[in-house]
Design an enzyme around this catalytic site. Structure first.
Site, PDB file in Angstrom:
ATOM      1  CB  CYS A 185      -1.003  -0.059   1.153  1.00  0.00           C
ATOM      2  SG  CYS A 185      -2.415   1.018   0.853  1.00  0.00           S
ATOM      3  CG  HIS A 220      -2.997  -3.220   3.937  1.00  0.00           C
ATOM      4  ND1 HIS A 220      -1.998  -2.471   4.512  1.00  0.00           N
ATOM      5  CD2 HIS A 220      -3.794  -2.345   3.291  1.00  0.00           C
ATOM      6  CE1 HIS A 220      -2.180  -1.197   4.236  1.00  0.00           C
ATOM      7  NE2 HIS A 220      -3.256  -1.079   3.490  1.00  0.00           N
ATOM      8  CD  GLU A 236       0.184  -5.148   5.768  1.00  0.00           C
ATOM      9  OE1 GLU A 236       0.252  -5.882   4.749  1.00  0.00           O
ATOM     10  OE2 GLU A 236      -0.005  -3.911   5.704  1.00  0.00           O
TER      11      GLU A 236
HETATM   12  N1  GLN Z   1      -3.348   6.463   0.963  1.00  0.00           N
HETATM   13  C1  GLN Z   1      -2.116   6.143   1.642  1.00  0.00           C
HETATM   14  C2  GLN Z   1      -0.925   6.888   1.047  1.00  0.00           C
HETATM   15  O1  GLN Z   1      -1.060   7.622   0.146  1.00  0.00           O
HETATM   16  C3  GLN Z   1      -1.849   4.658   1.593  1.00  0.00           C
HETATM   17  C4  GLN Z   1      -2.872   3.909   2.420  1.00  0.00           C
HETATM   18  C5  GLN Z   1      -2.375   2.682   3.096  1.00  0.00           C
HETATM   19  O2  GLN Z   1      -1.166   2.395   3.164  1.00  0.00           O
HETATM   20  N2  GLN Z   1      -3.281   1.937   3.654  1.00  0.00           N
HETATM   21  O3  GLN Z   1       0.161   6.730   1.527  1.00  0.00           O
END
Ligand code: GLN
Length: 197
Positions: A78, A174, A176
């Site tokens: 992410c 994710h 994790e």
């Molecule tokens: N929107 C977040 C970002 O721009 C990422 C979101 C997340 O890691 N769950 O870093």
């Protein structure tokens, strides 16, 4: 293997648990000396702008770039995917990334209405339930990038949400948070094993 998890912001504790559950040493990394100790690095989910700024403050931003350039395996989930992208769309002004994967990533791609959701995907050909939280997707990839998962947006439109380029792996979702260790195991067994002698 000694697997570092960048522990500046975000869900680094969950990644450390997943590393340990996979039978490897999971070490938190905040300082350049700690980075030198590890064979590979995980960039957690969280907020990519905050992680990049904290990495500058802790003077570990350039050392991470240097290790990526010298072939250290890195997995980003992410926010971690955003940090591995060579190009980003919808970043804050001058948002810096470590880079390394020849791709353009769109931050917060799924929009405010669907801040978080779960979806059944295929990862590397196997069914996988994936958790997305304010997730990015991959807008375009260079020719060295292998797409491991895609989401189907309907009308034949698909977007990559898991990619690999050499020793770098990134997912929009994710693993994790789900207790399913297959993505972490893919990183250790398929990505790290080839890169770490
Ligand atoms: N929107 C977040 C970002 O721009 C990422 C979101 C997340 O890691 N769950 O870093």
């Amino acid at each position: 293997m000694k697997i570092g998890v960048l522990a500046l912001q975000g869900d680094f504790r969950e990644h450390i648990e997943a590393v340990k559950a996979s039978g490897h040493a999971g070490l938190s990394v905040r300082r350049p000396e700690e980075l030198e100790e590890v064979d590979a690095l995980i960039l957690p989910g969280g907020e990519s702008t905050a992680i990049a700024l904290l990495a500058q403050t802790f003077q570990i931003f350039q050392p991470i770039r240097d290790r990526i350039a010298s072939g250290m395996p890195v997995y980003g989930s992410c926010a971690g995917m955003i940090l591995l992208a060579d190009r980003i769309i919808y970043g804050v002004q001058d948002q810096a990334t470590f880079g390394g994967i020849d791709m353009t990533v769109r931050r917060n791609a799924f929009g405010r209405q669907v801040d978080s959701f779960e979806s059944d995907l295929k990862f590397n050909g196997e069914p996988l339930r994936a958790v997305f939280i304010r997730a990015p997707w991959v807008e375009e990839v260079g020719e060295k990038v292998v797409v491991l998962s895609e989401v189907d947006l309907g009308d034949g439109v698909r977007r990559p949400v898991a990619v690999r380029q050499g020793s770098l792996l990134a997912t929009s979702f994710h693993p994790e948070l789900t207790g399913d260790l297959r993505v972490h195991r893919y990183f250790f067994d398929q990505v790290c094993a080839g890169a770490i002698k």
